[in-house]
Structure formats: structure tokens, C-alpha cells
Motif scaffolding. Structure first.
Motif, short mmCIF file in Angstrom:
data_model
loop_
_atom_site.label_atom_id
_atom_site.label_comp_id
_atom_site.label_asym_id
_atom_site.label_seq_id
_atom_site.Cartn_x
_atom_site.Cartn_y
_atom_site.Cartn_z
N UNK A 71 -8.25 38.11 78.06
CA UNK A 71 -8.04 37.32 76.85
C UNK A 71 -8.22 35.84 77.12
N UNK A 72 -8.40 35.07 76.06
CA UNK A 72 -8.66 33.64 76.17
C UNK A 72 -7.59 32.94 77.00
N UNK A 73 -8.06 32.15 77.96
CA UNK A 73 -7.21 31.30 78.79
C UNK A 73 -6.18 32.09 79.61
N UNK A 74 -6.51 33.34 79.95
CA UNK A 74 -5.63 34.18 80.77
C UNK A 74 -6.34 34.53 82.07
N UNK A 75 -5.58 34.63 83.14
CA UNK A 75 -6.15 35.01 84.44
C UNK A 75 -6.22 36.51 84.61
N UNK A 76 -5.24 37.24 84.07
CA UNK A 76 -5.18 38.69 84.27
C UNK A 76 -5.77 39.42 83.05
N UNK A 77 -5.87 40.74 83.18
CA UNK A 77 -6.46 41.58 82.14
C UNK A 77 -5.36 42.22 81.32
N UNK A 78 -5.72 42.60 80.09
CA UNK A 78 -4.82 43.34 79.20
C UNK A 78 -5.53 44.64 78.83
N UNK A 79 -4.78 45.75 78.79
CA UNK A 79 -5.36 47.06 78.52
C UNK A 79 -4.70 47.72 77.32
N UNK A 80 -5.50 48.52 76.58
CA UNK A 80 -5.03 49.32 75.46
C UNK A 80 -5.67 50.70 75.57
N UNK A 81 -4.97 51.72 75.08
CA UNK A 81 -5.52 53.07 74.99
C UNK A 81 -5.38 53.56 73.55
N UNK A 82 -6.31 54.37 73.12
CA UNK A 82 -6.32 54.90 71.77
C UNK A 82 -7.75 55.12 71.34
N UNK A 83 -8.00 54.96 70.05
CA UNK A 83 -9.36 55.06 69.52
C UNK A 83 -9.72 53.74 68.85
N UNK A 84 -10.80 53.14 69.31
CA UNK A 84 -11.20 51.81 68.87
C UNK A 84 -12.67 51.82 68.46
N UNK A 85 -12.98 51.11 67.39
CA UNK A 85 -14.37 50.89 66.99
C UNK A 85 -14.85 49.58 67.60
N UNK A 86 -16.06 49.59 68.14
CA UNK A 86 -16.68 48.35 68.60
C UNK A 86 -17.18 47.62 67.36
N UNK A 87 -16.62 46.45 67.08
CA UNK A 87 -17.07 45.69 65.92
C UNK A 87 -17.97 44.54 66.32
N UNK A 88 -17.97 44.19 67.61
CA UNK A 88 -18.86 43.15 68.08
C UNK A 88 -18.95 43.21 69.60
N UNK A 89 -20.16 43.08 70.10
CA UNK A 89 -20.41 42.92 71.53
C UNK A 89 -21.51 41.88 71.62
#
Length: 155
Positions: A67-85
Motif C-alpha cells: 500500500x501507499x507509503x508502506x514498507x510491508x505488504x498487506x494480504x486479503x483472501x476471498x473473491x475479488x474482481x480486478x478493476x484495474x491493472x
């Protein structure tokens, strides 16, 4: 390198635009594949010196972002739609951002890192500029390695 090969990147002036032709790759990623690993493999296998993600639609079961201005990673599990890459691709260093939405429409976004697993599909169109190379060089403003665009030398 001659002075005309380098594209100066003025710090507080107008950006320098470099004209280039483009060709495209169309790719479908399958369930369980890692989005970043597959993008990186495509870039390396096709020896992409300068590319851009033109579009991507699909879904993920695991999302991992810096995430913005963060050194480490954040994770989520579930079902997600890619809305932008979106991002620039290069064997010399890519820079890609991902936005996804969950089943409630809540949207998350950040820097793409390894760990984003395809759910049903990811359909991508990649634009490649064979006459250019994207490289990353330290920018004195913040010290980050930022994009420098160069005309590719012909062999």
C-alpha cells in the motif's frame, strides 16, 4: 550512449515525450497462477524492454499489495474482481499497480507484488514499444529508482 540516446528527465519542467510504435500481446492467465510472477515471466521470455498494460479483466482469490507509503505488504483472501491493472513493464524493472473490488464493491489498490492468485481468469493485453527501453535510475528528489525512457540501440 550518445547525448541523443538519453532522454533527459527535467525535475521541475515539462515532461519529455518519446514517440514510438507499438505491437501487442494478448494473454489469458488461468486459475491458481500468480499474476505478478506470470507478468514477470512474460516480460523476461519476450525480452520486453518497454511495455505497458493496456487492459486486464479477471478475478483473484488472494490479493497481496504494498500500500501507499508502506514498507510491508498487506494480504486479503476471498473473491475479488480486478478493476484495474496499470503500469510500465521492462526487463530492467517494472512498476505495476492493481485495484480490486470485493463482493460489496469495496475497492483496494496498491503496488502489485507476488501472491495475487488467479481465481477464474485474468485476460491481459500488453503493449510493447520495440524501439524503446525503460530503465530505472535513482531520482534525487526522493531517492527512488524512477523511470527513464531511452531509444533502443539497434544491433
Amino acid at each position: 550512449m550518445t547525448p541523443s540516446d538519453a532522454q533527459p528527465q527535467p525535475s521541475h519542467a515539462s515532461a519529455v515525450a518519446v514517440d514510438a510504435t507499438m505491437h501487442t500481446y494478448s494473454v489469458r492467465l488461468r486459475p491458481g497462477q500468480d499474476l505478478k510472477k506470470e507478468l514477470d515471466a512474460l516480460v523476461q521470455n519476450q525480452r520486453i524492454g518497454a511495455g505497458a498494460i493496456l487492459t486486464c479483466v479477471g478475478s483473484l482469490t488472494h490479493v497481496k499489495l504494498r500500500l501507499a507509503n508502506q514498507e510491508s505488504f498487506t494480504e486479503w483472501q476471498g473473491h475479488f474482481e480486478i478493476v484495474s491493472l496499470v503500469g510500465t513493464l521492462s526487463a530492467n524493472g517494472s512498476h505495476v499497480h492493481l485495484s480490486v473490488s470485493d463482493s460489496t464493491g469495496r475497492t483496494l489498490g496498491g503496488h502489485l507484488v507476488e501472491g495475487c492468485k488467479i481465481y477464474t481468469t485474468a485476460e491481459l493485453v500488453i503493449g510493447v514499444m520495440p524501439d524503446l527501453d525503460y530503465v530505472r535510475e535513482p531520482d534525487p528528489t526522493f531517492g527512488y529508482r524512477e523511470l527513464v525512457v531511452r531509444k533502443r540501440k539497434r544491433k
